[in-house]
Design a protein around this motif. Structure first.
Motif, PDB file in Angstrom:
ATOM      1  N   THR A   1      -7.114  21.362  35.616  1.00 15.34           N
ATOM      2  CA  THR A   1      -6.067  20.545  35.014  1.00 15.34           C
ATOM      3  C   THR A   1      -6.478  19.075  34.991  1.00 15.34           C
ATOM      4  O   THR A   1      -6.445  18.422  33.938  1.00 15.34           O
ATOM      5  N   ALA A   2      -6.859  18.544  36.140  1.00 21.10           N
ATOM      6  CA  ALA A   2      -7.194  17.120  36.224  1.00 21.10           C
ATOM      7  C   ALA A   2      -8.444  16.774  35.418  1.00 21.10           C
ATOM      8  O   ALA A   2      -8.442  15.841  34.603  1.00 21.10           O
ATOM      9  N   PHE A   3      -9.508  17.526  35.631  1.00 21.35           N
ATOM     10  CA  PHE A   3     -10.755  17.233  34.935  1.00 21.35           C
ATOM     11  C   PHE A   3     -10.657  17.562  33.444  1.00 21.35           C
ATOM     12  O   PHE A   3     -11.238  16.871  32.605  1.00 21.35           O
ATOM     13  N   GLY A   4      -9.926  18.616  33.118  1.00 27.06           N
ATOM     14  CA  GLY A   4      -9.763  18.979  31.717  1.00 27.06           C
ATOM     15  C   GLY A   4      -8.972  17.939  30.948  1.00 27.06           C
ATOM     16  O   GLY A   4      -9.321  17.585  29.809  1.00 27.06           O
ATOM     17  N   LEU A   5      -7.894  17.418  31.553  1.00 28.86           N
ATOM     18  CA  LEU A   5      -7.117  16.369  30.902  1.00 28.86           C
ATOM     19  C   LEU A   5      -7.961  15.117  30.700  1.00 28.86           C
ATOM     20  O   LEU A   5      -7.858  14.431  29.670  1.00 28.86           O
ATOM     21  N   ARG A   6      -8.811  14.836  31.680  1.00 27.71           N
ATOM     22  CA  ARG A   6      -9.737  13.707  31.508  1.00 27.71           C
ATOM     23  C   ARG A   6     -10.684  13.960  30.334  1.00 27.71           C
ATOM     24  O   ARG A   6     -10.918  13.076  29.502  1.00 27.71           O
ATOM     25  N   ASP A   7     -11.206  15.187  30.265  1.00 26.90           N
ATOM     26  CA  ASP A   7     -12.184  15.507  29.226  1.00 26.90           C
ATOM     27  C   ASP A   7     -11.614  15.376  27.813  1.00 26.90           C
ATOM     28  O   ASP A   7     -12.333  15.009  26.876  1.00 26.90           O
ATOM     29  N   VAL A   8     -10.325  15.687  27.636  1.00 23.87           N
ATOM     30  CA  VAL A   8      -9.729  15.613  26.290  1.00 23.87           C
ATOM     31  C   VAL A   8      -9.109  14.245  26.020  1.00 23.87           C
ATOM     32  O   VAL A   8      -8.488  14.040  24.972  1.00 23.87           O
ATOM     33  N   GLY A   9      -9.286  13.297  26.959  1.00 23.06           N
ATOM     34  CA  GLY A   9      -8.837  11.928  26.743  1.00 23.06           C
ATOM     35  C   GLY A   9      -7.380  11.656  27.029  1.00 23.06           C
ATOM     36  O   GLY A   9      -6.829  10.636  26.590  1.00 23.06           O
ATOM     37  N   TRP A  10      -6.747  12.519  27.785  1.00 19.58           N
ATOM     38  CA  TRP A  10      -5.301  12.368  28.042  1.00 19.58           C
ATOM     39  C   TRP A  10      -4.999  11.116  28.869  1.00 19.58           C
ATOM     40  O   TRP A  10      -3.931  10.525  28.745  1.00 19.58           O
ATOM     41  N   PHE A  11      -5.936  10.700  29.727  1.00 16.83           N
ATOM     42  CA  PHE A  11      -5.744   9.526  30.577  1.00 16.83           C
ATOM     43  C   PHE A  11      -6.292   8.241  29.936  1.00 16.83           C
ATOM     44  O   PHE A  11      -6.384   7.206  30.593  1.00 16.83           O
ATOM     45  N   ASP A  12      -6.655   8.287  28.697  1.00 19.22           N
ATOM     46  CA  ASP A  12      -7.276   7.144  28.017  1.00 19.22           C
ATOM     47  C   ASP A  12      -6.214   6.097  27.666  1.00 19.22           C
ATOM     48  O   ASP A  12      -5.293   6.382  26.888  1.00 19.22           O
ATOM     49  N   PRO A  13      -6.333   4.858  28.204  1.00 14.91           N
ATOM     50  CA  PRO A  13      -5.366   3.807  27.854  1.00 14.91           C
ATOM     51  C   PRO A  13      -5.326   3.525  26.356  1.00 14.91           C
ATOM     52  O   PRO A  13      -4.269   3.134  25.814  1.00 14.91           O
ATOM     53  N   ALA A  14      -6.467   3.732  25.681  1.00 11.71           N
ATOM     54  CA  ALA A  14      -6.493   3.500  24.239  1.00 11.71           C
ATOM     55  C   ALA A  14      -5.609   4.485  23.486  1.00 11.71           C
ATOM     56  O   ALA A  14      -5.239   4.243  22.327  1.00 11.71           O
ATOM     57  N   LYS A  15      -5.263   5.605  24.138  1.00 10.13           N
ATOM     58  CA  LYS A  15      -4.396   6.611  23.521  1.00 10.13           C
ATOM     59  C   LYS A  15      -2.972   6.549  24.077  1.00 10.13           C
ATOM     60  O   LYS A  15      -2.183   7.479  23.912  1.00 10.13           O
ATOM     61  N   GLY A  16      -2.666   5.455  24.776  1.00 12.92           N
ATOM     62  CA  GLY A  16      -1.295   5.232  25.220  1.00 12.92           C
ATOM     63  C   GLY A  16      -1.020   5.470  26.699  1.00 12.92           C
ATOM     64  O   GLY A  16       0.113   5.289  27.153  1.00 12.92           O
ATOM     65  N   PHE A  17      -2.046   5.871  27.469  1.00 17.13           N
ATOM     66  CA  PHE A  17      -1.783   6.134  28.886  1.00 17.13           C
ATOM     67  C   PHE A  17      -1.589   4.825  29.651  1.00 17.13           C
ATOM     68  O   PHE A  17      -2.390   3.892  29.548  1.00 17.13           O
TER      69      PHE A  17
END
Length: 534
Positions: free
Chosen positions: A277-293
């Protein structure tokens, strides 16, 4: 003259031939007496548990000869613990023999093993025909008995509200799978028999009573097909008694070693699921500030604190700091549904903290109240789910959050979820095989995606274990999985390899999913399965 003196006098005067004949006759009488008095079947110890029982209906699933046709029916005694729901049993009726089981003989006590089936192999499966261990519960020269706990969400919820087939249909399908196993050679050269219990995991005391009944039955092995789905680790009561159990639930990582060799699952362990869950979300850019995180919200129940820590540790490893997190923890909810007031408080905390992304680490019932409270407040964070407590199954259903409110949510699943709804995505071979068996049972092939697929995977896991087990003692059954090699499983379980010394679980790979509110379903974002994070 006494009879003893008469015998001595005759012995002195008789010819050598007469004396030899008399000696042989005496030896034959002694041998026959020993054969009559010595038990030939394995023994069962009795246990008094004080669990009430109701009548049960038995039906037979049996195989005749090598690859013989499965079938037959009968009636017999059975029991379900008080409050455990309806029970039905599938018992071999006495004439059925799995392929290879025709090799019979009286039990030899040497080395604690019966000698009737030893040193032979099933002509249908190639499985070794181990001797029957003395005192091994549920194992005879002809049969291996199992108990199966089937999901039965009674009352206003019902299985249908959770996207699952009815308990009756799941039981019927399980009986068809049992017959199929026997038609293909059975288990370790023996016919498999099963008793099915319908269990409501959120019903008061039903799980406990069903567990007591299974322990009292003394089966060789038990299968949990959703009957012990809640709370987490409710199934532990069975391996605690050293009864081998194969469960559909994701197990705690610690349980894999704590209860070895009595607990296995074709699903993942939860530690692997949290890392993916954690590493996968990182891999798809879910934690990316540029995408709103900006900030992460965690909603965690206390049903399994080990799981909460594993997620938090994995998040720290991908760079999410404590300052970037707002965590709300609440007591393990009775019946699987947190109070709406508690969830409203959690939503209010996250909204005030500026949370933009939420991981809901709890069951669908609690998620439903949290998401509803957020929606009513005009608060719409991005959501991520996990496979914990079946959340991926209940999302968008009557027992989970509203489909329109979680549109776009992500899940890094270790299962095959999404296969059934992603446009153009093919159904794989083991799932098609399971669908064919559903049709054979007179059921819709779609019931495989409503709990039936998990039952296929459970029965095939048991089959792989027993047909590769080094012996038929309780401690030797599940280690047979280590010799089974790659195991192809039906939806929702992904194909897996069980590995020594204590990987009694699946979860070898994962793929990312995205929820679509218009169909209330998950679509696969990337069809290439990725290796799970160690």
């Amino acid at each position: 003259m006494t009879p003893y003196l008469q015998l001595r006098l005759w012995w002195r005067r008789a010819s050598s031939g007469d004396r030899l004949a008399a000696s042989l006759a005496l030896a034959l009488v002694v041998a026959l007496a020993a054969w009559v008095l010595a038990p030939t079947n394995s023994k069962k110890s009795s246990t008094s548990l004080g669990a009430g029982a109701t009548g049960a209906t038995d039906v037979a699933g049996q195989a005749n000869g090598a690859g013989g046709a499965a079938g037959g029916a009968g009636s017999g005694g059975g029991g379900a613990a008080a409050g455990a729901g309806t029970a039905s049993g599938a018992a071999v009726g006495g004439t059925g023999r799995s392929a290879g089981a025709a090799a019979s003989g009286s039990a030899s006590r040497a080395g604690g093993q019966a000698g009737g089936l030893a040193n032979t192999r099933s002509p249908a499966t190639g499985a070794p025909c181990h001797g029957t261990p003395n005192g091994a519960p549920g194992v005879t020269d002809k049969t291996i008995s199992m108990d199966v706990a089937v999901l039965d969400l009674a009352g206003p919820i019902g299985n249908n509200a959770a996207g699952q087939a009815s308990a009756d249909d799941l039981t019927k399908f399980g009986q068809t799978l049992l017959a199929d196993v026997n038609a293909r050679g059975g288990l370790a050269c023996r016919s498999a028999t099963a008793k099915f219990y319908k269990v409501n995991p959120i019903g008061a005391d039903q799980g406990r009573n069903a567990c007591l009944q299974i322990i009292q039955d003394h089966p060789a092995l038990a299968i949990d097909a959703g009957g012990f789905a809640f709370p987490q680790s409710a199934y532990d009561c069975i391996p605690q008694q050293k009864i081998p159990l194969v469960t559909s639930s994701l197990i705690l990582t610690s349980e894999g070693s704590k209860f070895a060799p009595y607990l296995a699952t074709p699903s993942s362990d939860l530690g692997t699921d949290m890392r993916d869950t954690a590493f996968g979300l990182r891999d798809v850019g879910w934690f990316d500030p540029a995408k709103g995180f900006k900030k992460l919200g965690l909603l965690e129940d206390e049903c399994a604190p080990e799981v909460n820590k594993q997620l938090e540790d994995a998040l720290a490893q991908v760079g999410i700091t404590a300052g970037q997190t707002s965590k709300y923890t609440f007591a393990c909810p009775q019946g699987g549904f947190a109070s709406p007031a508690d969830m409203a408080q959690a939503e209010s905390q996250h909204r005030a903290a500026g949370v933009t992304h939420d991981i809901l680490l709890t069951g669908g019932g609690s998620q439903r109240s949290y998401v509803a409270a957020a929606s009513q407040s005009g608060y719409h964070p991005q959501y991520a789910f996990t496979d914990y407590q079946g959340a991926v199954i209940t999302a968008g259903s009557a027992t989970g959050p509203s489909a329109s409110d979680i549109d776009g949510a992500l899940d890094m699943t270790s299962g095959k979820f999404g296969m059934e709804k992603t446009p153009g995505f093919p159904i794989d071979a083991p799932t098609k095989r399971c669908q064919a068996l559903a049709v054979k049972a007179g059921l819709s092939p779609d019931m495989v995606f409503q709990g039936g697929g998990g039952i296929c995977s459970l029965f095939w896991t048991v089959e792989a274990a027993l047909n590769h087990a080094p012996a038929l003692t309780p401690e030797a059954m599940l280690p047979g999985l280590f010799g089974a090699g790659p195991l192809q499983l039906a939806w929702p379980q992904a194909d897996t390899v069980f590995k020594q010394p204590s990987k009694y679980y699946g979860g070898d790979t994962w793929w990312p999913l995205q929820f679509h509110g218009d169909c209330a379903c998950w679509h696969i974002l990337d069809p290439n399965r990725r290796p799970s994070y160690p």
